[in-house]
Design an enzyme around this catalytic site. Sequence first.
Site, PDB file in Angstrom:
ATOM      1  N   CYS A   1     -12.541 -12.025  14.067  1.00 16.17           N
ATOM      2  CA  CYS A   1     -12.465 -12.973  15.003  1.00 16.17           C
ATOM      3  C   CYS A   1     -12.336 -12.386  16.487  1.00 16.17           C
ATOM      4  O   CYS A   1     -13.113 -11.803  17.137  1.00 16.17           O
ATOM      5  CB  CYS A   1     -11.313 -13.922  14.811  1.00 16.17           C
TER       6      CYS A   1
ATOM      7  N   HIS B   1     -12.167 -15.467   8.736  1.00 20.48           N
ATOM      8  CA  HIS B   1     -11.102 -14.632   8.410  1.00 20.48           C
ATOM      9  C   HIS B   1     -10.669 -14.280   6.964  1.00 20.48           C
ATOM     10  O   HIS B   1      -9.898 -14.844   6.132  1.00 20.48           O
ATOM     11  CB  HIS B   1      -9.905 -15.347   8.903  1.00 20.48           C
TER      12      HIS B   1
ATOM     13  N   GLU C   1      -9.037 -11.901   5.715  1.00 20.01           N
ATOM     14  CA  GLU C   1      -7.400 -11.753   5.358  1.00 20.01           C
ATOM     15  C   GLU C   1      -6.581 -12.803   5.089  1.00 20.01           C
ATOM     16  O   GLU C   1      -5.391 -12.736   4.794  1.00 20.01           O
ATOM     17  CB  GLU C   1      -6.994 -10.958   6.862  1.00 20.01           C
TER      18      GLU C   1
END
Lengths: 84, 233
Positions: free
Chosen positions: B87, B204, B206
Amino acid sequence: MARVVVDVMLKPEILDPQGQAVQRALPRLGFDGIADVRQGKRFELELEGPVDDAALARIREAAETFLANTVIEDFTVRIEEDGK
Amino acid sequence: MTTRVGVVTFPGSLDDRDAQRAVRLAGAEPVALWHRDKDLHQVDAVVLPGGFSYGDYLRCGAISRFSPVMDTVIEQAKLGMPVLGICNGFQVLCESHLLPGALTRNDSLHFICRDQKLRIENADTAWTRDYSAGQEIVVPLKNGEGRFVADEHVLDGLEAEGRVVARYATQGAAADGFGNPNGSYRDIAGITNAAGNVVGLMPHPEHAVEPLTGPTTEGLGFFTSVLKQLVNA
């Protein structure tokens, strides 16, 4: 004090959704006849010393490396005279 | 020896803790790195996390790119150290010219936050070896300026060299997370450098590493991939 203005605009081929949103809003507010809107950034740099070739060269370098992302943006550098 | 993966915190980073957690769940040791510290503290890889570093002032990632830690990250990335930018981290990598192109305002002008279906296109990078080419995964996506742009010549080069790492999967219903969320050229969600050690990704992974908090655990593969790469190196 000398002022140098750096204008940064998205390149013509890069879509400018912010400019488009502004353009779409204008007729709703009664501002007709505007065919296109592009939105950019203006930087006003106040110099400590004189605006000579060396100073302008450094400002162009700053614009090229930092103020503009030349992958998507063009920039112009101009001197703004006193009283304008 | 435990593999050490650094996660940089810039002023305005949001997802640094989640990235550290993902690194830990993958079996590596997360190491917090600070933007003003040039020292990478002997890490084997670096993650540039999501967020709004320096408030996205000037352009997303433009100021972070000149922070002291990035001097070392750029130098080491060019020497082959794995670097993943997620990002805002992807934006920093583009501003650093470690990756081509740029990320611009979503074509809808809306900030998009949703679970997104991605197709892994290149499973040979340092960060995607645990996937298979063509595999579809779902991870969260949240961005306002996630629209990948580059000129046609650069895009053709990326395609020809297989450097598109992930695309937004578009062959399905929007309700299931399909579709191009931001107008990215050629549905590009992530790219890599020619060497395959530097990867930038707009969604994302994560945030998709544990069943309790993520839509899936399909993001973990990015972090296990780099671990295997480093252990086998």
